[in-house]
Design an enzyme around this catalytic site. Structure first.
Site, mmCIF file in Angstrom:
data_model
loop_
_atom_site.group_PDB
_atom_site.id
_atom_site.type_symbol
_atom_site.label_atom_id
_atom_site.label_comp_id
_atom_site.label_asym_id
_atom_site.label_seq_id
_atom_site.Cartn_x
_atom_site.Cartn_y
_atom_site.Cartn_z
ATOM 1 N N SER A 1 8.901 -40.011 142.356
ATOM 2 C CA SER A 1 9.669 -39.852 140.981
ATOM 3 C C SER A 1 11.241 -40.699 141.261
ATOM 4 O O SER A 1 11.075 -41.671 140.886
ATOM 5 C CB SER A 1 10.275 -38.488 140.947
ATOM 6 O OG SER A 1 10.801 -37.408 140.319
ATOM 7 N N ASP B 1 12.933 -41.060 134.182
ATOM 8 C CA ASP B 1 13.089 -41.054 135.739
ATOM 9 C C ASP B 1 11.613 -41.936 136.202
ATOM 10 O O ASP B 1 11.392 -42.194 135.084
ATOM 11 C CB ASP B 1 13.617 -40.031 136.511
ATOM 12 C CG ASP B 1 12.532 -38.651 136.602
ATOM 13 O OD1 ASP B 1 11.454 -38.917 135.694
ATOM 14 O OD2 ASP B 1 12.447 -38.167 137.147
ATOM 15 N N ASP C 1 9.083 -41.027 137.336
ATOM 16 C CA ASP C 1 7.835 -41.244 137.001
ATOM 17 C C ASP C 1 7.235 -40.218 135.447
ATOM 18 O O ASP C 1 6.399 -39.810 135.655
ATOM 19 C CB ASP C 1 7.017 -40.532 138.239
ATOM 20 C CG ASP C 1 7.793 -38.513 138.089
ATOM 21 O OD1 ASP C 1 8.706 -38.654 138.333
ATOM 22 O OD2 ASP C 1 6.689 -37.595 138.913
ATOM 23 N N ASP D 1 9.468 -37.672 134.310
ATOM 24 C CA ASP D 1 9.341 -36.066 133.808
ATOM 25 C C ASP D 1 10.102 -36.106 134.065
ATOM 26 O O ASP D 1 10.338 -34.017 133.866
ATOM 27 C CB ASP D 1 7.970 -35.550 135.124
ATOM 28 C CG ASP D 1 9.044 -35.378 136.360
ATOM 29 O OD1 ASP D 1 9.860 -35.911 136.146
ATOM 30 O OD2 ASP D 1 8.281 -34.636 137.503
#
Length: 443
Positions: free
Chosen positions: A102, A241, A243, A245
């Site tokens: 992430s 960010d 990833d 999400d």
């Protein structure tokens, strides 16, 4: 039962250190495969990843582990976490797997899973996987080994899905938008989504080299977006960010808006279309101004523990659609099964386009309350919960604040700290009250 490997969002750590090593990840995939085969004779899993250099190694390890358990694999390549969740559901796969840490720096990585419905998996499922990890492997014979193929148009399918969540009668034509993908999983997707809906796009943070994910760009470093919006005289800025999400946005004046404000805006837009919004879920850290503004509109507000997983649990319990965190994890369950930075950004832009108003105008009802946060380091063995002086000071402060503020005291999950947070309509009062409570813990 305590989980040994799984945290609140999968398994995460520093690459090359347990458990993020190729041998463990192969064993993990084999164990997951065995759990899947308890209910399905020939499971298929999808594997997506972000842009970290370690993704190649971990992808190969996962592939080998699944194949060795007789599970077929579909490789998606670099794809946002919510994109993997979507394709798992759309492809009728048994499981979705994401290789990502992430918003962490590139030296970290992790593995997380989505169910066939595109949702996070239960604690019971994670316990079953951990139990299978303790058992010796059962290798499939040559005739029953899993196979691997690549889904070449994974990115294109996800782009079309994102666009489908934006109102058909609206367009982004005439808007200049800066898009910052944090050199992460959405680098080849986010600019296209906004461009294909009509916007003029200025892309930053869209040149990954395997080592630069989240480095001084993206939702955790929004200063780059603020600077780019001003430099290009853009109408709007979107930062994701690693990833994709998580979301932060910037308006034409260079003002940054956090997830609390965006959550209110998403609810307000639905109310403006006469949609029924029975309630919204935030977290213990959600600014009180959002709660006050929503209640003024007749919308219930519930606080979950910090973490999008807990927000989702509350939404499902109440059968509500909207929830989120100040960090920019936003959930619109009528659009997707999980938090999605791109879809959240499109919901915000939809509100702007429908209203013809600016972000500041739409959020005039939400004047964020000042917050004071004081971290108090604990002495070895100090039992802060048994501190009678702290309890008394907390009661007094809460009585003083009444309906115009609140107190939150919680332990750090990673350090021997107690975090004392006071929120009030007056900044001086918030600071003084927080210090009064913190002083009772310092003796």
């Amino acid at each position: 039962m305590t989980r040994k490997y799984f945290g609140t969002d999968g398994i995460r750590g520093t690459v090359g250190q347990a458990p993020i090593t190729p041998d463990f990840v192969m064993r993990l995939a084999h164990a997951v495969g065995r759990v899947l085969k308890q209910s399905e004779s020939r499971p298929t899993v999808l594997i997506g990843k972000d842009t970290r250099i370690s993704g190649y190694m971990l992808e190969s390890a996962l592939e080998s582990g699944f194949n060795s358990a007789g599970v077929d694999v579909v490789l998606l390549g670099p794809l946002p976490t919510p994109g993997v969740a979507y394709l798992t559901r759309a492809q009728r796969a048994s499981l979705g797997v994401v290789i990502s840490a992430s918003h962490n720096p590139f030296a970290d990585n992790g593995i997380k899973f989505f169910s066939a419905k595109g949702t996070k998996l239960s604690d019971a499922w994670e316990h079953a996987v951990e139990a299978a990890l303790e058992e010796p492997p059962v290798w499939a014979d040559s005739a029953t080994l899993g196979k691997t193929r690549r889904l070449d148009d994974a990115a294109g399918r996800y782009i079309e899905f994102c666009k489908s969540t934006f109102a058909n009668d609206l367009t982004l034509k005439g808007m200049k938008i800066v898009v910052d993908a944090a050199h992460g999983a959405a680098y080849h997707i986010a600019p296209k989504v906004f461009h294909e809906l009509g916007a003029e796009v200025v892309a930053i943070g869209c040149a990954p080299d395997g080592l630069n994910i989240n480095h001084e760009v993206g939702a955790t470093h929004p200063q780059a977006l603020v600077a780019a919006v001003k430099a290009h005289q853009a109408d709007f800025g979107v930062a994701l960010d690693g990833d994709a999400d998580r979301l932060q946005v910037v308006d034409a004046d260079g003002r940054l808006y956090n997830g609390d404000e965006l959550l209110y805006l998403m609810a307000d837009e639905r109310l403006g279309r006469d949609e029924h919004v029975p309630g919204v879920v935030g977290t213990l850290m959600t600014n009180m101004a959002v709660e006050v503004a929503l209640k003024a509109r007749g919308v219930q507000f519930v606080r979950a523990k910090v973490g999008d997983r807990y927000v989702l649990e509350e939404l499902e319990k109440h059968h509500w659609m909207l929830g989120g965190e100040g960090s920019g994890h936003l959930l619109a369950l009528d659009k997707h099964t999980t938090g999605d930075g791109l879809i959240s950004a499109l919901q915000v832009l939809q509100a702007l386009q429908r209203s013809g108003k600016t972000m500041a105008q739409l959020l005039v009802a939400v004047a964020l309350f000042p917050q004071t946060l004081i971290n108090v380091r604990l002495k070895p063995g100090q039992d802060w919960k048994a501190n009678a002086r702290m309890e008394q000071a907390t009661r007094e402060v809460q009585a003083e604040l009444g309906d115009t503020g609140r107190v939150l005291i919680r332990a750090s999950g990673t350090e021997p700290l107690v975090r004392v947070m006071v929120e009030a309509s007056d900044a001086v009062q918030a600071k003084a009250c927080a210090q009064r409570i913190a002083d009772t813990l310092i003796d």
